[in-house]
Design an enzyme around this catalytic site. Structure first.
Site, PDB file in Angstrom:
ATOM      1  N   ASP A   1      26.659 105.876 -52.952  1.00  0.00           N
ATOM      2  CA  ASP A   1      26.868 106.257 -54.343  1.00  0.00           C
ATOM      3  C   ASP A   1      25.694 105.782 -55.185  1.00  0.00           C
ATOM      4  O   ASP A   1      25.871 105.293 -56.282  1.00  0.00           O
ATOM      5  CB  ASP A   1      28.197 105.675 -54.848  1.00  0.00           C
ATOM      6  CG  ASP A   1      28.619 106.322 -56.154  1.00  0.00           C
ATOM      7  OD1 ASP A   1      27.995 107.312 -56.538  1.00  0.00           O
ATOM      8  OD2 ASP A   1      29.545 105.824 -56.780  1.00  0.00           O
TER       9      ASP A   1
ATOM     10  N   GLU B   1      34.600 112.094 -61.821  1.00  0.00           N
ATOM     11  CA  GLU B   1      35.408 110.970 -62.285  1.00  0.00           C
ATOM     12  C   GLU B   1      35.560 110.989 -63.801  1.00  0.00           C
ATOM     13  O   GLU B   1      34.625 111.289 -64.540  1.00  0.00           O
ATOM     14  CB  GLU B   1      34.764 109.646 -61.834  1.00  0.00           C
ATOM     15  CG  GLU B   1      33.296 109.475 -62.180  1.00  0.00           C
ATOM     16  CD  GLU B   1      32.374 110.049 -61.104  1.00  0.00           C
ATOM     17  OE1 GLU B   1      32.893 110.665 -60.175  1.00  0.00           O
ATOM     18  OE2 GLU B   1      31.154 109.878 -61.233  1.00  0.00           O
TER      19      GLU B   1
ATOM     20  N   LYS C   1      21.034 110.119 -56.058  1.00  0.00           N
ATOM     21  CA  LYS C   1      21.379 111.269 -55.222  1.00  0.00           C
ATOM     22  C   LYS C   1      20.188 111.732 -54.384  1.00  0.00           C
ATOM     23  O   LYS C   1      20.354 112.348 -53.343  1.00  0.00           O
ATOM     24  CB  LYS C   1      21.873 112.433 -56.080  1.00  0.00           C
ATOM     25  CG  LYS C   1      22.876 112.048 -57.140  1.00  0.00           C
ATOM     26  CD  LYS C   1      24.081 111.331 -56.589  1.00  0.00           C
ATOM     27  CE  LYS C   1      24.829 110.623 -57.697  1.00  0.00           C
ATOM     28  NZ  LYS C   1      25.617 109.471 -57.227  1.00  0.00           N
TER      29      LYS C   1
ATOM     30  N   ASP D   1      29.414 110.214 -52.224  1.00  0.00           N
ATOM     31  CA  ASP D   1      30.069 110.666 -53.453  1.00  0.00           C
ATOM     32  C   ASP D   1      29.121 111.594 -54.217  1.00  0.00           C
ATOM     33  O   ASP D   1      27.905 111.582 -53.995  1.00  0.00           O
ATOM     34  CB  ASP D   1      30.419 109.442 -54.289  1.00  0.00           C
ATOM     35  CG  ASP D   1      31.330 109.812 -55.437  1.00  0.00           C
ATOM     36  OD1 ASP D   1      31.929 110.900 -55.367  1.00  0.00           O
ATOM     37  OD2 ASP D   1      31.445 109.031 -56.388  1.00  0.00           O
ATOM     38  N   ASN D   2      29.692 112.354 -55.121  1.00  0.00           N
ATOM     39  CA  ASN D   2      28.901 113.205 -56.030  1.00  0.00           C
ATOM     40  C   ASN D   2      27.952 114.164 -55.309  1.00  0.00           C
ATOM     41  O   ASN D   2      26.818 114.330 -55.726  1.00  0.00           O
ATOM     42  CB  ASN D   2      28.058 112.349 -56.986  1.00  0.00           C
ATOM     43  CG  ASN D   2      28.900 111.442 -57.839  1.00  0.00           C
ATOM     44  OD1 ASN D   2      28.834 110.246 -57.705  1.00  0.00           O
ATOM     45  ND2 ASN D   2      29.724 112.017 -58.677  1.00  0.00           N
TER      46      ASN D   2
END
Lengths: 904, 292
Positions: free
Chosen positions: B216, B274, B219, B244-245
């Site tokens: 996380d 989120e 990116k 994530d993401n």
């Protein structure tokens, strides 16, 4: 015809599936039968292995189409050939070795499931060999067979009449068994086994029933039948290949669902209509005038005026349809009012008028006929019971031999599942109804506000532009002059987007949402269209005033001409003035035609440019910038565009409306439209496959959408109104067009009646057009329509009720079957329990002998009943599929979108 | 319509008073402003469409950027410090549950910090309870929310290595972790960029195999870090990597690599971002299969 064909195809597929399942054994026999010689067999085998596409398909279809009776002879000879082969190849192993291999070969495409069966089959076969047959006949025939094997192939078998009789009976029995097998209360395994055995038996011995000469004749007949079948199938294929763009549309349908495909089908339909319109105008108006009419430069109306001659060939002028384009067969003004032209005495003005009326009449007829046909097909009610089971078990086409086709089929099955799941979800949805209602009302209110706002804006701009026009356009900037067009196209582009966003509030089924969206955009576009028409009407009035002034000037000009040159001598030759120099009227008809043509061209350009920029460029950017961008462009913000069904359909419909309106004044319009549709078919097909992603919620839409047709009908009506209005009320220009010199355009009919038809015909016509005769006739027609409509309604209702009845009956049967099965199971359980308890009881309760015997009786009774009722045959209703196991399947709670990135 | 054009006109009047006083030019200017008004109004549906369609993104922009800048100016503290202060004053020390809840409350009501969030956190919790990993690597602990979340779900004797690049954030994360009651034996915080840490994991920390990796952080680092993990040999058959993401802000390179390498069995858990309802996001779950 398309629909019918598709249905037929579907039927055929289904039949094929069923038949394939049923007659796996039959097939091998046939395959073998086709190979008399060894070499040929090898070649065939090789071909089978190489491409199971075409050859295999043909073969199998043939088998399906041939009925069982048709096989008698073949199978017999088949038996022989098999033995021959055995001898030649000298296979030492068991009899079935060779066949087994081939069977697997043939079945390899049917997937693993079937292969399992195949393996099971070998075992069964061996068992069968060892098994002692119960029927005497069978045994004897087997012995015969063995004998034959020993003796050799050449000698034909000889059967005594009694044996033949017996064999016949046996075969009949087997046939009966095959036909009634579905209803037998046996487990599936046993059913399959029996089916296979009986098929084999029938195939083997049916052939033996024939005799000598008749056998040969029969073989010949069968061969011809097969050839005929093959020809028919090829012809069908050919017919499908002749349907234009069928493959393209199918491919799109498989990837994007039926809603997108419905647009393309509509486009194709429209193309067909326009082809006919084009044929009419081209063949009956443009070509005769170009060939037989007076040539260019012979009259003022056929010559470019002196003032414009300098730049009449400039591209800018031609692009604007001025210059030489304006003074050509493309526009109304070029046509001459001469009654008959050429050696054919072609009645040009009459033809022009009739073609104008005929195109509209033909369009009405076609639209209404298509609507009626579609309404018939709808039928009402749902016939999709066991929908998911059908899809689950029957959607794969085992005849696909081409990897690309297989991919398409895979995509189409996935899409159809998505569609079906969506339907199911929508039918089960029950939300807060009050909230939904409120939101829907709110959404409609917002949309109405938006429509009113845009309407007012257009009205405001148009009024201002009129003011500018009065002041003189030269004093205003480019923006001001093009304000109306700009505002209209901008609103036409952006308002649908807003509607789309607003419609998210309503939470409709996407199909209904599409209809609402279509309706809203329709209202918006209609506003645009009518502003355009009103502006045109103003223009026409201006031109007519100009014409009045010019007529006056004309006489003065002529007088001055004569006065200036003639002088005293009255016998001088008539003055020749070059036609380019003669002053002429403004010809409002040509002006209207030009406006429409320009509109169509600019509309087409806009469509293509938005397609290229909005879809293609965006897709390219998203695809290639994604390597070096900080967020995921494909999944995130810009993404790829979806295909905008509503906008495209409406664009098409309004475009067609323009054509209908303008075709009378510009005969070239249908030709232009055909060109446009042709190009956009290819361009859009390419764009869809290349740079769009499927919609998030793929939904089912029928290929022949009546909603589109209804809108088309409305537009047709609305667009013929102004055309008819101008034809009927405004007198034609005095110096251009086929009706010049007449007070009204439709006078041409009267003229023809008077001069070309005998007098009595005119009389009859005048009587027939008497209101006293016409009104009752109209009344009668209305009554007839009313009567027919009410009867059709009642029929429809009856149909629906029957359908419902069938369904309930089916459900009841299912319930009954279930109950019976349950009861039987319970009884069986009870009996078992009783049986296990019985010895104990016997030991314990020796004293109560009486009661024990009674209990035993009941136990046996239970046993008997349980054996009888284990699987009662399920009665079947007409056309309703049996209860398949997939019925209870529940759809997944959410349709997940295929991630965009997975496409790459 | 008329009012708007009038507004335009008056605004123009204010900005150019001297020109307007000369009558012929003013007439021309007047009409020109009117034109732009009518055409500009035609753009209104487009603007409305964009506002409605991307409203969640606007809200996110407001909460994550504007509010943050405003608080940065008024309080003089960094966002993470503010979050820590809030947690310190509102949560029960030693209770990870309460700390997480307080975090969620702060992130959804006050400001925005891109933690994993409660909904995606549940997915992660489920995966942790399914796999029962003994060695867990977390890349990017930020404020320690996800660290607490993972540590809470770990079995006895498991160890979590949390990597954070930024020293200030790491200090706050440390405090949060200690506040939640996890000691050095359970959670080890490594303050260093991830691309430096991963090659040294085997040598410096004596790791043999990672059972669970949670990503996380930046990116852009997803793919290089995953490749580094593959290269280091710390991933064994059955190791789980959770990222994530991956859809928003998105890691397309990472996903492409995962798809093409063939080393993983992968799926994407779809959820929303989120503390936000309308923005779609997903977590990628990869199960390392090794080279076949």
């Amino acid at each position: 015809a398309k629909e019918k064909e598709r249905k037929k195809e579907r039927d055929r597929k289904r039949r094929r599936n069923v038949a394939r399942r049923a007659s796996s054994a039959r097939k091998q026999g046939n395959e073998l039968e086709d190979r008399p010689g060894r070499e040929e067999r090898r070649g065939r085998k090789k071909r089978d292995k190489e491409g199971k596409g075409k050859g295999g398909e043909d073969e199998r279809q043939e088998e399906v189409k041939n009925d069982t009776v048709a096989k008698t002879q073949k199978n017999f000879s088949n038996e022989n050939t098999r033995k021959l082969e055995q001898k030649e190849v000298e296979v030492v192993g068991e009899e079935d070795g060779d066949t087994e291999e081939k069977r697997k070969n043939g079945r390899s495409e049917k997937g693993g499931k079937k292969e399992d069966n195949g393996r099971g089959e070998t075992v069964e076969k061996k068992q069968k060999k060892k098994r002692v047959e119960t029927s005497e006949e069978h045994e004897s025939s087997e012995e015969e067979e063995d004998e034959e094997e020993k003796v050799g192939e050449e000698k034909p078998e000889v059967l005594s009449p009694e044996e033949l009789e017996k064999l016949k009976e046996e075969v009949d029995e087997r046939k009966k068994l095959i036909s009634t097998l579905r209803g037998k209360p046996w487990p599936m395994r046993k059913k399959l086994l029996t089916l296979r055995e009986s098929h084999e038996f029938v195939e083997k011995y049916e052939g033996a029933l024939g005799k000598g000469k008749s056998r040969k004749l029969y073989a010949y007949k069968v061969m011809m039948l097969k050839k005929w079948m093959k020809f028919q199938r090829d012809f069908e294929n050919f017919k499908t290949a002749c349907v234009p763009w069928e493959m393209k549309i199918k491919e799109i349908e498989s990837h994007f669902g039926s809603s997108v495909a419905s647009y393309f089908i509509f486009l194709r339909w429209m193309y067909g209509i326009n082809m006919i319109l084009f044929g009419l105008t081209f063949g009956l108006v443009m070509v005769p005038e170009a060939l037989m009419g007076r040539p260019y430069g012979s009259m003022p109306r056929k010559t470019v005026p002196r003032a414009d001659e300098a730049n009449a060939m400039d591209f800018a002028v031609l692009w604007d349809f001025g210059g030489y384009a304006q003074y050509s067969v493309l526009f109304y003004g070029y046509y001459n009012s001469q009654r008959a032209i050429g050696w054919l005495k072609f009645r040009m003005p009459l033809s022009y008028f009739l073609v104008g009326v005929g195109t509209v009449a033909y369009s009405y007829m076609v639209v209404i006929r298509t609507m009626a046909r579609n309404a018939n097909e709808d039928g009402g009610g749902d016939n999709n019971s066991f929908n998911f089971s059908w899809k689950m078990f029957t959607s794969w086409d085992y005849l696909i031999g081409n990897p690309e086709t297989a991919d398409n089929k895979f995509a189409s099955i996935t899409t159809s599942f998505k569609e079906a799941i969506l339907e199911e979800q929508e039918s089960r949805k029950d939300d807060n109804i009050h909230l939904t209602r409120f939101l829907r009302v709110l959404a409609n209110f917002l949309v109405l506000c938006c429509l009113a706002g845009s309407g007012y804006l257009i009205y405001f701009v148009v009024r201002r532009s009129q003011k500018f026009a009065l002041e003189g356009l030269e004093s205003h900037s480019w923006w001001e002059r093009n304000e109306v067009n700009m505002v209209m196209s901008l609103l036409g582009m952006f308002c649908p987007m807003l509607f789309d966003v607003i419609s998210a509030l309503e939470n409709y089924h996407p199909r209904i949402a599409l209809q609402w969206q279509l309706g809203r955009i329709f209202a918006l576009f209609l506003g645009n269209l009518y502003t355009f028409i009103i502006a045109l009407m103003d223009e026409i009035n201006l031109k007519r005033e100009e014409e009045e002034v010019l007529k006056l000037n004309m006489t003065i000009w002529e007088a001055s001409l004569y006065n200036g040159t003639l002088g005293a001598n009255s016998t001088a030759p008539p003055i020749t003035v070059h036609p380019a120099d003669i002053p002429r009227g403004p010809c409002w008809e040509t002006m209207v035609g030009q406006e429409f043509v320009r509109l169509i061209v600019s509309d087409t350009m806009t469509t293509y440019i938005t397609l290229l920029i909005g879809d293609f460029l965006r897709a390219v950017l998203v695809r290639f910038l994604n390597y070096c961008w900080c967020w995921d462009l494909e999944a995130g913000f810009p993404s790829y565009s979806e295909f905008d069904v509503s906008g495209n359909v409406l664009g098409l419909i309004f475009n067609q409306g323009m054509i209908w309106m303008g075709a009378f004044y510009a005969p070239c319009l249908p030709a232009l439209n055909v060109l446009r549709l042709h190009v956009s078919m290819y361009l859009q097909c390419w764009a869809v496959m290349c740079c769009n992603v499927p919609q998030e919620r793929v939904f089912k839409a029928s290929g022949s959408n009546n909603f589109y047709m209804a809108m088309l009908l409305v537009i047709l009506f609305l667009s013929t109104l102004p055309a008819i209005y101008t034809i009927v009320t405004i007198p034609p220009s005095f110096d251009c067009g086929p009706f010049s010199g007449k007070s009204r355009m439709f006078d041409v009919i009267q003229e023809t009646l008077e001069s070309d038809f005998p007098a009595w015909f005119g009389k009859v016509f005048s009587y027939a057009s008497n209101p006293g005769l016409v009104l009752p006739f109209l009344l009668l027609m209305v009554l007839a329509i009313y009567y027919l409509q009410s009867t059709s309604k009642s029929y429809k209702q009856a149909n629906l009720e029957l359908k419902k009845k069938l369904q309930t009956q089916n459900e009841e049967n299912k319930k009954k079957t279930k109950m019976a099965a349950l009861k039987a199971a319970m009884d069986l359980e009870e009996a078992q329990k009783a049986r296990s308890e019985a010895p104990r009881q016997q030991r314990k309760n020796n004293a109560s002998q009486q009661s024990y015997t009674g209990e035993k009786n009941t136990v046996t009774g239970h046993l008997v009943s349980s054996f009888v009722f284990v699987y009662p045959p399920a009665p079947r209703g007409h056309r309703i599929p049996g209860p398949l196991p997939g019925n209870q399947w529940q759809p997944a709670p959410s349709v997940q979108r295929v991630p965009n990135s997975q496409r790459h | 319509m008329t009012t708007t054009t009038h507004d335009n006109h008056s605004a123009f009047l204010l900005s150019l008073p001297n020109i307007y006083s000369q009558s012929p030019i003013s007439c021309c200017v007047f009409s020109r402003t009117m034109v732009s008004g009518a055409i500009a109004l035609a753009f209104l549906p487009l603007v409305l469409t964009f506002i409605i369609r991307y409203r969640y993104y606007f809200v996110l922009f407001y909460r994550a950027v504007l509010v943050r800048m405003w608080y940065d100016c008024t309080t003089g503290l960094s966002r993470e410090e503010r979050a820590f202060q809030y947690v310190l004053t509102h949560a029960i020390p030693g209770d990870p549950e309460s700390i997480l809840e307080t975090f969620d409350l702060w992130c959804s009501k006050v400001e925005f910090i891109s933690n994993i969030g409660p909904k995606k956190g549940k997915i992660m919790d489920r995966m942790l309870s399914e796999h029962c990993p003994l060695t867990v690597l977390e890349l990017g602990s930020h404020c320690g929310y996800s660290t607490v979340r993972i540590a809470r779900a770990l079995p006895l004797g498991a160890r979590l290595y949390s990597v954070e690049m930024d020293a200030i954030n790491a200090a706050i994360a440390e405090k949060i972790i200690r506040l939640a009651g996890f000691d050095d034996d359970t959670v080890e915080l490594i303050v260093s960029p991830s691309d430096e840490v991963i090659p040294r994991l085997r040598a410096d920390y004596g790791l043999e195999r990672l059972d669970f990796v949670f990503m996380d952080h930046w990116k852009k680092c997803y793919r290089p870090d995953l490749q580094a993990l593959e290269g280091s040999g710390l991933l064994g058959k059955g190791s789980v990597v959770l990222a994530d993401n991956v859809l928003f802000p998105g890691a397309p390179n990472f996903l492409r690599h995962v798809r093409k390498s063939g080393l993983y069995e992968w799926k994407i858990h779809r959820a929303t971002l989120e503390y936000s309802k309308g923005i779609r996001d997903g977590m990628a779950e990869l199960v390392y299969q090794g080279i076949k």
